[in-house]
Write a protein that holds these residues in place. Structure first.
Motif, short mmCIF file in Angstrom:
data_model
loop_
_atom_site.label_atom_id
_atom_site.label_comp_id
_atom_site.label_asym_id
_atom_site.label_seq_id
_atom_site.Cartn_x
_atom_site.Cartn_y
_atom_site.Cartn_z
N ARG A 132 0.83 -1.20 0.00
CA ARG A 132 0.00 0.00 0.00
C ARG A 132 0.87 1.26 0.00
O ARG A 132 0.67 2.18 -0.80
N GLY A 133 1.87 1.29 0.88
CA GLY A 133 2.73 2.46 0.97
C GLY A 133 3.52 2.71 -0.30
O GLY A 133 3.70 3.85 -0.72
N SER A 134 3.99 1.64 -0.94
CA SER A 134 4.76 1.78 -2.18
C SER A 134 3.90 2.33 -3.32
O SER A 134 4.37 3.12 -4.14
N ALA A 135 2.64 1.92 -3.34
CA ALA A 135 1.72 2.44 -4.37
C ALA A 135 1.54 3.94 -4.20
O ALA A 135 1.54 4.71 -5.19
N TYR A 136 1.36 4.39 -2.95
CA TYR A 136 1.23 5.82 -2.69
C TYR A 136 2.49 6.56 -3.14
O TYR A 136 2.42 7.61 -3.79
N SER A 137 3.64 6.03 -2.77
CA SER A 137 4.91 6.69 -3.08
C SER A 137 5.14 6.78 -4.58
O SER A 137 5.55 7.84 -5.09
N ALA A 138 4.88 5.70 -5.30
CA ALA A 138 5.09 5.70 -6.75
C ALA A 138 4.17 6.71 -7.43
O ALA A 138 4.61 7.47 -8.32
N ALA A 139 2.91 6.75 -7.02
CA ALA A 139 1.97 7.69 -7.62
C ALA A 139 2.38 9.13 -7.34
O ALA A 139 2.31 10.01 -8.22
N PHE A 140 2.84 9.39 -6.11
CA PHE A 140 3.23 10.75 -5.75
C PHE A 140 4.48 11.18 -6.52
O PHE A 140 4.60 12.33 -6.95
N LEU A 141 5.41 10.25 -6.72
CA LEU A 141 6.63 10.57 -7.47
C LEU A 141 6.31 10.89 -8.93
O LEU A 141 6.95 11.76 -9.53
N VAL A 142 5.33 10.21 -9.49
CA VAL A 142 4.91 10.51 -10.87
C VAL A 142 4.41 11.95 -10.94
O VAL A 142 4.73 12.69 -11.89
N VAL A 143 3.64 12.37 -9.94
CA VAL A 143 3.14 13.74 -9.91
C VAL A 143 4.29 14.72 -9.77
O VAL A 143 4.33 15.78 -10.43
N MET A 144 5.26 14.41 -8.91
CA MET A 144 6.42 15.29 -8.72
C MET A 144 7.20 15.47 -10.01
O MET A 144 7.61 16.59 -10.35
N VAL A 145 7.42 14.39 -10.74
CA VAL A 145 8.14 14.48 -12.01
C VAL A 145 7.34 15.29 -13.02
O VAL A 145 7.89 16.12 -13.75
#
Length: 269
Positions: A132-145
């Protein structure tokens, strides 16, 4: 001699297989509506990023980091939101949900009737929390990029760091859950979590705090997480990343050991 004895004491393959079975059980038990709850976990940090990082950041302008580097305020806040998201996602699974399974559903009372041990339960639940945490992190990093707050290369390095943050807080949350006396104790934990969120160098550099408060802030796990992820995201990571990683690994190890020992006492006692 040690290499010959250790496989007899700990069957790593068997431990891994049983821990994965615990995580698979959680996946199989998911209801369709739960996926909506999972997706909602990415919304809160994005709201903070757009309202404070972008909105307030337009008033603040650029920010000078302790090393002298100048970054946009949104680029300063975004890594903190990433670390906080990893923390919140892991804690959500290993506190409230874990406590319900342990104390009220009595799920683990049935699990220990199989060869699965308390440590393997803790490891499996932590693994599930990290999905669950990794999914949140990956999605947030996509937004940051996409918002040009970091580069794709730095995002690829920041993802494992965010996963480590989730592991550390997941293990810590699980240990805390085994010490909970009732649901009312979660109010105290929520207050502590929100305090960490506000005072971990999230919106203001820790160097701007008074000396005593700064030392206290820098000793907290979320600050070490924010410091690590921010250094990677902004390209300003220095030698202190070793301290950050060791700190988070220690929190994860101690949390797992405390959680498994406490679960053993609660389930077998």
């Amino acid at each position: 001699m040690v290499a010959l004895v250790l496989p007899r004491l700990v069957n790593v393959a068997a431990v891994s297989r049983r821990s994965v079975s615990v995580a698979e059980r959680n996946v199989a038990a998911l209801k369709p509506v739960y996926w909506l709850l999972l997706a909602s976990g990415i919304v809160e940090p994005l709201l903070y990023l757009f309202s404070i990082g972008v909105g307030v950041g337009a008033l603040i302008g650029d920010l000078t980091l302790p090393g002298g580097e100048v970054v946009a305020y949104a680029a300063f806040v975004a890594p903190a939101m990433l670390a906080s998201s990893a923390m919140s996602g892991a804690l959500a699974e290993t506190t409230f949900n874990f406590y319900g399974k342990l104390k009220y559903m009595k799920l683990y009372d049935g699990v220990i009737a199989t060869p699965v041990q308390p440590f393997e339960i803790a490891l499996g639940e932590l693994g599930w929390a990290m999905l669950r945490g990794s999914a949140y992190s990956a999605a947030f990093l996509v937004v940051m990029v996409a918002m040009d707050l970091t580069t794709a290369a730095r995002a690829l390095v920041a993802l494992p760091a965010a996963v480590l943050v989730g592991f550390a807080f997941g293990a810590l949350g699980m240990a805390i859950s085994t010490l909970m006396r009732s649901w009312h104790d979660f109010d105290l934990m929520a207050s502590a979590q929100f305090t960490l969120f506000l005072f971990s160098g999230t919106f203001v550099p820790a160097q701007d705090y008074p000396a005593v408060l700064r030392w206290l802030v820098e000793a907290t796990p979320l600050y070490r997480a924010v410091h690590l992820v921010r250094g990677i995201s902004t390209g300003t990571v220095g030698g202190e990343w070793v301290l950050d990683v060791l700190y988070l690994l220690t929190v994860m190890t101690v949390g797992l050991l405390v959680a498994s020992r406490r679960m053993g006492r609660l389930l077998y006692g």
